[in-house]
Design an enzyme around this catalytic site. Structure first.
Site, PDB file in Angstrom:
ATOM      1  N   GLY A 103      29.405   5.912  21.098  1.00 30.80           N
ATOM      2  CA  GLY A 103      29.970   5.330  21.590  1.00 30.80           C
ATOM      3  C   GLY A 103      31.091   5.773  22.834  1.00 30.80           C
ATOM      4  O   GLY A 103      31.188   5.106  23.657  1.00 30.80           O
ATOM      5  N   ASP A 112      31.598   4.764  26.174  1.00 34.17           N
ATOM      6  CA  ASP A 112      32.210   4.727  27.417  1.00 34.17           C
ATOM      7  C   ASP A 112      32.845   5.179  28.179  1.00 34.17           C
ATOM      8  O   ASP A 112      33.312   4.484  28.888  1.00 34.17           O
ATOM      9  CB  ASP A 112      33.451   3.930  26.064  1.00 34.17           C
ATOM     10  CG  ASP A 112      33.356   3.106  25.199  1.00 34.17           C
ATOM     11  OD1 ASP A 112      32.265   2.207  25.600  1.00 34.17           O
ATOM     12  OD2 ASP A 112      35.025   2.860  24.434  1.00 34.17           O
ATOM     13  N   LYS A 169      31.724  -3.874  27.993  1.00 26.71           N
ATOM     14  CA  LYS A 169      32.489  -2.858  28.547  1.00 26.71           C
ATOM     15  C   LYS A 169      32.455  -1.514  28.126  1.00 26.71           C
ATOM     16  O   LYS A 169      31.813  -0.760  27.669  1.00 26.71           O
ATOM     17  CB  LYS A 169      33.742  -2.968  26.639  1.00 26.71           C
ATOM     18  CG  LYS A 169      34.638  -4.646  27.344  1.00 26.71           C
ATOM     19  CD  LYS A 169      35.725  -4.511  26.217  1.00 26.71           C
ATOM     20  CE  LYS A 169      35.384  -5.116  25.038  1.00 26.71           C
ATOM     21  NZ  LYS A 169      36.512  -5.659  23.801  1.00 26.71           N
ATOM     22  N   HIS A 172      40.030  -6.114  14.941  1.00 24.47           N
ATOM     23  CA  HIS A 172      40.070  -5.634  16.505  1.00 24.47           C
ATOM     24  C   HIS A 172      41.995  -5.781  16.952  1.00 24.47           C
ATOM     25  O   HIS A 172      42.135  -5.799  17.852  1.00 24.47           O
ATOM     26  CB  HIS A 172      39.330  -5.859  17.429  1.00 24.47           C
ATOM     27  CG  HIS A 172      38.303  -4.945  16.682  1.00 24.47           C
ATOM     28  ND1 HIS A 172      37.387  -5.518  15.903  1.00 24.47           N
ATOM     29  CD2 HIS A 172      37.830  -3.569  17.561  1.00 24.47           C
ATOM     30  CE1 HIS A 172      36.232  -4.681  15.570  1.00 24.47           C
ATOM     31  NE2 HIS A 172      36.444  -3.723  16.590  1.00 24.47           N
TER      32      HIS A 172
HETATM   33  N1  LIG Z   1      32.186  -0.116  24.282  1.00 28.13           N
HETATM   34  C1  LIG Z   1      32.097  -1.205  23.688  1.00 28.13           C
HETATM   35  O1  LIG Z   1      31.749  -2.345  23.728  1.00 28.13           O
HETATM   36  C2  LIG Z   1      32.355  -0.471  21.804  1.00 28.13           C
HETATM   37  C3  LIG Z   1      32.614  -1.407  20.397  1.00 28.13           C
HETATM   38  C4  LIG Z   1      32.541  -0.919  20.065  1.00 28.13           C
HETATM   39  C5  LIG Z   1      33.496   0.863  19.970  1.00 28.13           C
HETATM   40  N2  LIG Z   1      33.336   1.330  20.805  1.00 28.13           N
HETATM   41  C6  LIG Z   1      34.318   2.295  21.893  1.00 28.13           C
HETATM   42  O2  LIG Z   1      33.340   3.397  20.499  1.00 28.13           O
HETATM   43  C7  LIG Z   1      33.657   4.699  20.029  1.00 28.13           C
HETATM   44  C8  LIG Z   1      33.146   5.125  18.470  1.00 28.13           C
HETATM   45  O3  LIG Z   1      31.252   5.312  18.956  1.00 28.13           O
HETATM   46  P1  LIG Z   1      30.897   6.342  17.531  1.00 28.13           P
HETATM   47  O4  LIG Z   1      31.131   5.597  16.732  1.00 28.13           O
HETATM   48  O5  LIG Z   1      30.095   6.269  17.633  1.00 28.13           O
HETATM   49  O6  LIG Z   1      31.894   8.186  17.271  1.00 28.13           O
HETATM   50  P2  LIG Z   1      31.046   8.775  18.639  1.00 28.13           P
HETATM   51  O7  LIG Z   1      31.192   8.668  20.259  1.00 28.13           O
HETATM   52  O8  LIG Z   1      32.775   9.850  18.798  1.00 28.13           O
HETATM   53  O9  LIG Z   1      30.619   9.584  18.275  1.00 28.13           O
HETATM   54  C9  LIG Z   1      30.724  10.832  16.297  1.00 28.13           C
HETATM   55  C10 LIG Z   1      30.215  12.085  16.651  1.00 28.13           C
HETATM   56  O10 LIG Z   1      28.632  11.432  15.994  1.00 28.13           O
HETATM   57  C11 LIG Z   1      28.073  12.852  16.707  1.00 28.13           C
HETATM   58  N3  LIG Z   1      26.548  12.589  16.686  1.00 28.13           N
HETATM   59  C12 LIG Z   1      26.198  11.141  17.799  1.00 28.13           C
HETATM   60  N4  LIG Z   1      24.711  10.796  17.500  1.00 28.13           N
HETATM   61  C13 LIG Z   1      24.799  11.853  16.203  1.00 28.13           C
HETATM   62  C14 LIG Z   1      23.673  12.315  15.845  1.00 28.13           C
HETATM   63  N5  LIG Z   1      22.764  11.069  15.819  1.00 28.13           N
HETATM   64  N6  LIG Z   1      23.315  13.003  14.856  1.00 28.13           N
HETATM   65  C15 LIG Z   1      25.054  13.393  14.750  1.00 28.13           C
HETATM   66  N7  LIG Z   1      25.545  13.847  14.894  1.00 28.13           N
HETATM   67  C16 LIG Z   1      26.260  12.563  15.902  1.00 28.13           C
HETATM   68  C17 LIG Z   1      28.897  12.938  17.551  1.00 28.13           C
HETATM   69  O11 LIG Z   1      29.019  14.344  18.349  1.00 28.13           O
HETATM   70  C18 LIG Z   1      30.223  12.695  17.887  1.00 28.13           C
HETATM   71  O12 LIG Z   1      31.115  13.004  17.231  1.00 28.13           O
HETATM   72  C19 LIG Z   1      35.144   4.579  20.279  1.00 28.13           C
HETATM   73  O13 LIG Z   1      35.633   4.483  20.757  1.00 28.13           O
HETATM   74  C20 LIG Z   1      35.126   2.636  19.677  1.00 28.13           C
HETATM   75  O14 LIG Z   1      36.259   2.387  20.631  1.00 28.13           O
HETATM   76  C21 LIG Z   1      33.197   1.024  22.232  1.00 28.13           C
END
Ligand SMILES: NC(=O)c1ccc[n+]([C@@H]2O[C@H](COP(=O)([O-])OP(=O)(O)OC[C@H]3O[C@@H](n4cnc5c(N)ncnc54)[C@H](O)[C@@H]3O)[C@@H](O)[C@H]2O)c1
Length: 408
Positions: free
Chosen positions: A132, A136, A169, A278
């Site tokens: 995410g 983003d 977003k 949220h």
């Molecule tokens: N734009 C939107 O509508 C929306 C909606 C929900 C969440 N978000 C945002 O998303 C973020 C959270 O996203 P997240 O949980 O993906 O966290 P993240 O993007 O920080 O990823 C988490 C970790 O997973 C690792 N990773 C990624 N893919 C992997 C894989 N296939 N195998 C092993 N490791 C992997 C990455 O190195 C990273 O450190 C927050 O900042 C949140 O605000 C945005």
């Protein structure tokens, strides 16, 4: 269609000169695709090479791929082999992405990569592969670059698959505030491939489950039942098991999310059920950084609002017990030391500012429905936090849940 209205009013000023003004009014149609694409890195699968461009585009197709560091380590070889096999003229920009690096500096790094690559804005969508945070960041860079450049999302985390990858977003954190700078700029296409979850660690799988649970709680009772019965197994199997439940859970989560987003993509309607979880969580998540993941903070918010709803008679005690049991079964937190009246009060105040002066707080109504309220008091927040603290410490000690230890 764009319209132009010209107004001319006589005699407003003593000079008698007519006052002229114009109103421009237009509507921009928005269309984007989200779809499951198993084995997106299989060279026989044309989806990634053609994503985000109408028709074939120029040959050989050029692509800038922005890939998260861990994803590059795990999948970089396959990605490069894919690009070569499909005849892509591509460059890979590797970017480390996690919540503390979700800043404008990361956005500038993507913009620089776009400059170096010499993006042809219309026919060369940037491809974002990561979680995410990475999506983003790339989304914001693309939205700003030449006022709008198309991009493609390939989410590699569970939050990415069911939430960050499907909406409109983009954003980065600013100062102490989560996603304070951002835009609405949906990817032209999102390719959902659950195979990436095979390498995701348990904690990040649970983290994504929180957003699925959100959809279940506010609009999909059947999905809740699936999480109750199969949730911890799906996490244990990294969503790679042969059971059709994997498809059902992911499909229902994405569908539920898109159903809620599509009529209100620009969030002009401030009462959004998908804001459930949220309201208090952005402040909790940012204050706790890097301790709490996004979905973990969302789960704390859902636990608190479940208890508030129970006290108001909106959720029955046995429903509350089921909800907290599912959270625990998914290894999600239901209490944290920051859940105390001072922080929760500030969190609510920030959300009220964000929602134009009213709480517009979604609360669960039973399991699978929601209502909005505007009158949650600091006392209710404190009461909910205190009950969860007790529950948390008893569950830690006994391994048992709410109710079983005598709380009804
Ligand atoms: N734009 C939107 O509508 C929306 C909606 C929900 C969440 N978000 C945002 O998303 C973020 C959270 O996203 P997240 O949980 O993906 O966290 P993240 O993007 O920080 O990823 C988490 C970790 O997973 C690792 N990773 C990624 N893919 C992997 C894989 N296939 N195998 C092993 N490791 C992997 C990455 O190195 C990273 O450190 C927050 O900042 C949140 O605000 C945005």
């Amino acid at each position: 269609m764009t319209t132009l209205a010209h107004h001319s009013t006589h005699g407003l000023f003593t000079s008698g000169e007519p006052v002229r003004s114009w109103t421009v009014s237009t509507a921009k149609p928005v269309r984007y695709e989200v779809g499951f694409t198993p084995d997106v890195l299989d060279p026989r699968n044309p989806a990634l090479a053609g994503a985000g461009v109408p028709g074939d585009g120029p040959a050989p197709p050029r692509r800038l791929l922005v890939v998260e560091t861990t994803v590059d380590e795990l999948y970089g070889d396959r990605l490069r082999a894919y690009g070569a096999a499909r005849g892509l003229d591509f460059q890979i920009h590797v970017l480390t992405a996690h919540e503390q690096l979700k800043t404008m500096d990361a956005v500038f790094s993507v913009a620089q990569a776009m400059d170096r690559f010499g993006i042809a804005r219309r026919s060369e969508p940037v491809v974002a592969l990561g979680g995410g945070v990475l999506m983003d960041v790339v989304g914001l860079a693309c939205s700003l670059y030449r006022r709008s450049t198309p991009y493609v999302r390939v989410p590699t985390t569970l939050i990415g698959l069911v939430d960050a990858g499907v909406g409109a977003k983009t954003g980065v954190n600013f100062g102490p505030h989560k996603n304070r700078l951002g835009t609405y700029h949906p990817a032209a296409q999102t390719l959902l491939d659950p195979r990436f979850l095979a390498t995701l660690d348990r904690r990040h799988l649970s983290n994504g489950m929180a957003e699925i649970l959100k959809i279940a709680l506010i609009k999909d009772r059947e999905l809740f039942g699936l999480l109750e019965t199969h949730g911890s197994r799906l996490v244990g199997e990294n969503f790679q098991g042969p059971s059709p439940v994997v498809r059902q859970v992911l499909g229902r989560a994405v569908h539920g999310m898109l159903e809620e987003l599509q009529g209100n993509l620009w969030e002009s309607e401030l009462e959004r059920v998908v804001d459930y979880g949220h309201s208090l969580s952005p402040t909790l998540e940012m204050r706790a950084l890097p301790e709490l993941l996004h979905g973990e903070a969302v789960c704390l918010d859902m636990a608190l609002t479940t208890l508030i709803a129970e006290r108001r008679g909106l959720v029955l005690p046995r429903e509350r017990r089921r909800i907290l049991d599912v959270m625990r079964g998914l290894a999600l937190p239901i209490w944290h030391r920051l859940c105390e009246p001072g922080v929760l009060g500030e969190a609510l105040a920030d959300t009220v500012r964000h929602r134009d002066g009213s709480q517009r707080l979604p609360l669960p109504l039973g399991i699978g429905d929601a209502v909005f309220v505007d009158d949650v008091t600091p006392g209710e927040l404190a009461f909910a936090a205190e009950r969860l603290r007790t529950y948390h410490s008893e569950a830690e000690e006994t391994g048992r849940g709410f109710g079983e230890a005598g709380h009804e």
